[in-house]
Design an enzyme around this catalytic site. Structure first.
Site, mmCIF file in Angstrom:
data_model
loop_
_atom_site.group_PDB
_atom_site.id
_atom_site.type_symbol
_atom_site.label_atom_id
_atom_site.label_comp_id
_atom_site.label_asym_id
_atom_site.label_seq_id
_atom_site.Cartn_x
_atom_site.Cartn_y
_atom_site.Cartn_z
ATOM 1 N N GLU B 63 54.187 55.195 32.801
ATOM 2 C CA GLU B 63 54.249 54.331 31.657
ATOM 3 C C GLU B 63 55.219 52.930 32.378
ATOM 4 O OE1 GLU B 63 54.629 57.598 31.742
ATOM 5 O OE2 GLU B 63 53.743 58.263 30.060
ATOM 6 N N HIS B 132 59.240 65.997 23.511
ATOM 7 C CA HIS B 132 58.075 65.450 23.095
ATOM 8 C C HIS B 132 58.109 64.656 21.418
ATOM 9 C CE1 HIS B 132 56.643 66.533 26.706
ATOM 10 N NE2 HIS B 132 55.122 66.266 26.560
#
Lengths: 377, 330
Positions: B63, B132
């Site tokens: 990322e 998450h």
């Protein structure tokens, strides 16, 4: 099945003009024309003097924290010399010499470290990005800049600089992997000066070289004496040529040493042996170039005196310009927040109040409460 | 057919990206599995076929890497769209997305803009566990220099994303995995551009203003219907963007209703909801019959168990309770 070897690797170390003054004619001859050499030498001397003056400015309270570049002038200068002027130069903070070669005004760098953001407004024609102080973030930007050039079909590449300390950051590995994996023409140059502030190289990583990390990403790599301008130029020419022709990245480890502190905020004497520093002083990139030029009849004591006098005048004028700039207006910090200033921020700018204070309702009426011209659909 | 065409939220997002990529060669999409796999949530389905691997780019699971690369590309004038499979995963890219993108223009003295769109799924509700299920608007909206859009319906998803892609500043675009299959009317062949900083009145009402955005808009509408049966007439305002924040629409509504409930699915402490409440208090001090009531997620990590997760999030029941309390109907 027998056990097979799946990878063997060798990494070259390039040295052309060593600390003892030995010069490799085969590699070095014609690499840098004499006229350029004199210019490059003068540039390194200017940079060195600016560095010494900056240190004194900090010690006398006229400048904030400053990271000296002393001893590391050759690597970024060699890069800037070898690169085209429209290739991206994406640096951290020990690449003053290369930035000045590009044309970035010296007072910009002083201004930056004096705590004035205007110093970081790098004029776009220099294709240099603002000095990156967070460790390692700029390597990804360089990768993106080179990727954008490739996307647009330009031949331009990017060259990014970082220290050995930055190679422990995740961003280093992500940038390396992206550049190799997406075929992006970036020249990565690690100025391995042996110390991440007070942490020596062997505590940062067990691998004997930084250069070998590139192999793990499928990237060509080379190591050079980073205090040898000839070796640096040789390696950069090779790396740049390959990056431009193949569109692939290349890695250079320039082995060097910072002769000063990490920044003016630490005292390297507390964590480094003086003997180590002295040994590296003898390997100073400026010193060996001067000896080489003298041997070649390109330089003399008279020329040196003339140069130093010129440099002192130039640096003094630079300091005067940097210190003479008018202080920024207090509303200036709103200027470059967004491409177009939003209404609430414009109100903060115009009233210099925070969201919470709101002591003068007349300043708010008709501004924040102004209703949208058109109600949502 | 076109006038009544209903499409899924994910289709609306794809239409926005596709239309903008056809219109502007500078726009490209990168992220984990956005190309060959058509996106983890099929938002980019078919885009590789149309635009090819030069503009639809599968990245390593990295990322910080692709966020940082996009910033570099944007500094040279391209317009990257970065897909985070989940905004939860953007936490490892904090340096590029918070320390670089929103400050690049400022720190370069106006030399380098950063027109990147970061987009992906945000918030809990899918039983994905606490790591998450981040609702990042609480943290990220605190940072000046970025813009943030949180659409609630497919038409707004399309219109806001198109605006985001054309915007010259970094835009954080927050979608919800729970809403990607939601269908809604999106006119075909019509240019939809929803301007930032303009809320949308989802339901008009006279008794209480409910101000919210994103997925909780639907909980608020559900609550408003239930409350209508009790004789409490709610006005539901969908703010659509957090930065800029359309405080004007909320203030106008509160001046009419005199009560306000803010619904925000992030944690309450230092959230967009607390900012909104503070601004309403400031601007409507003399109009309010009660303090601004707030409905947030519980101050715990997102629970894994289904029933706990439902209870953790703002929901219609909690909103009803807050409205009754704010309007002295408790």
């Amino acid at each position: 099945m027998p056990i097979k070897t799946v990878l063997t690797a060798e990494i070259e170390n390039v040295s052309i003009l060593d600390a003892e003054g030995r010069f490799d004619e085969k590699l070095g001859k014609g690499l840098i024309p004499d006229a350029d050499l004199v210019k490059l030498y003068g540039h390194m001397c200017t940079c060195r003097h600016l560095d010494e003056v900056a240190f004194k400015l900090q010690r006398s309270g006229r400048m904030g924290t400053y990271p000296q570049n002393m001893g590391q002038e050759a690597a970024s200068l060699g890069a800037a010399y070898a690169l085209n002027n429209d290739d991206w130069l994406v640096t951290c903070y020990r690449e003053n010499c290369g930035l000045f070669w590009r044309g970035v005004p010296m007072e910009s760098i002083l201004l930056h470290w004096m705590g004035d953001e205007r110093g970081n407004a790098m004029p776009r024609q220099h294709h240099a990005t603002p000095i990156a102080v967070p460790i390692g973030t700029q390597m990804l930007h360089a990768t993106g800049l080179a990727w954008a050039a490739k996307y647009r079909g330009e031949k331009r590449i990017a060259c990014t600089f970082f220290g050995d300390g930055a190679t422990s950051e995740g961003d280093f590995h992500e940038a390396m992997n992206f550049a190799a994996n997406l075929d992006i023409p970036v020249v990565f140059c690690c100025q391995n000066n042996g110390w991440a502030i007070s942490v020596p190289g062997h505590i940062q990583c067990s691998a004997p070289t930084v250069a070998q990390r590139a192999l793990a990403y499928g990237m060509d790599t080379i190591q050079c004496d980073g205090n040898d301008l000839f070796a640096v130029v040789h390696c950069f020419r090779k790396a740049i040529k390959q990056a431009r022709s193949t569109g692939r990245p290349f890695f250079i480890e320039a082995v060097t040493y910072r002769l000063g502190d990490h920044t003016t905020a630490d005292d390297a004497r507390r964590y480094r042996d003086q003997a180590e520093v002295d040994a590296w002083r003898a390997r100073d990139p400026i010193l060996r170039l001067r000896k080489y030029m003298a041997k070649r009849g390109l330089w003399s004591d008279a020329k040196e005196q003339e140069l130093q006098a010129k440099v002192e005048v130039e640096v003094a004028a630079t300091v005067e310009r940097a210190e003479g700039i008018t202080s920024p207006n207090r509303v200036d910090f709103f200027d470059h927040m967004y491409a177009e200033i939003p209404a609430d921020l414009a109100l903060q700018r115009d009233t210099m109040q925070t969201h919470g204070i709101g002591q003068d309702p007349s300043q708010i009426e008709g501004a924040v409460i102004e209703l949208p011209a058109k109600e949502g659909h | 057919m076109s006038a009544l065409r209903e499409i899924e939220f994910r289709d609306a997002l794809r239409e926005a990206m596709t239309e903008e990529m056809r219109r502007d060669q500078r726009v490209f999409l990168l992220g984990e599995e956005v190309a060959h796999y058509n996106g983890a949530y099929k938002v980019s389905k078919g885009m590789l076929d149309e635009f090819g691997p030069r503009r639809i780019i599968d990245t390593p699971i990295s990322e910080s890497g692709f966020a940082g690369l996009a910033i570099g590309a944007a500094m040279q004038g391209l317009r990257p769209i970065v897909e985070f499979m989940s905004w939860s995963f953007s936490l490892v890219a904090a340096d590029p997305i918070l320390n670089n993108a929103p400050k690049m223009l400022y720190m370069s003295g106006g030399q380098f803009g950063c027109p990147v769109v970061f987009r992906g799924n945000d918030g809990a509700g899918g039983q994905l566990g606490s790591t998450h299920s981040w609702c990042v608007e609480g943290m990220y909206s605190n940072v000046p220099g970025l813009k943030m859009a949180i659409p609630a319906t497919p038409d707004d998803a399309k219109g806001l994303l198109k605006t985001a892609i054309r915007d010259d500043d970094p835009v954080f675009f927050l979608e919800s995995e729970r809403m990607l299959g939601m269908k809604g009317h999106v006119p075909e062949g019509e240019e939809i551009l929803v301007p930032f900083g303009q809320g949308r009145i989802r339901r008009a009402g006279a008794d209480c203003t409910i101000a919210t955005w994103g997925r909780p808009v639907h909980f608020a509408l559900e609550a408003a219907e239930a409350l209508a049966k009790e004789g409490i007439d709610c006005e539901v305002i969908d703010l659509r963007t957090i930065r800029p924040l359309d405080i004007g629409s909320v203030v106008r509504s509160v001046k009419k209703t005199s009560t306000c409930v803010v619904v925000d699915q992030s944690w309450s402490f230092g959230s967009p909801g607390s900012e909104l409440a503070a601004q309403v208090h400031k601007h409507c001090f003399d109009d309010l019959d009660n303090f601004v009531h707030r409905v947030h997620t519980a101050d715990v990590p997102a629970p894994y168990a289904y029933n706990l997760e439902q209870e953790y999030l703002p929901n219609a029941r909690k909103i009803c309770e807050a409205v009754r309390a704010a309007t002295y109907n408790a």
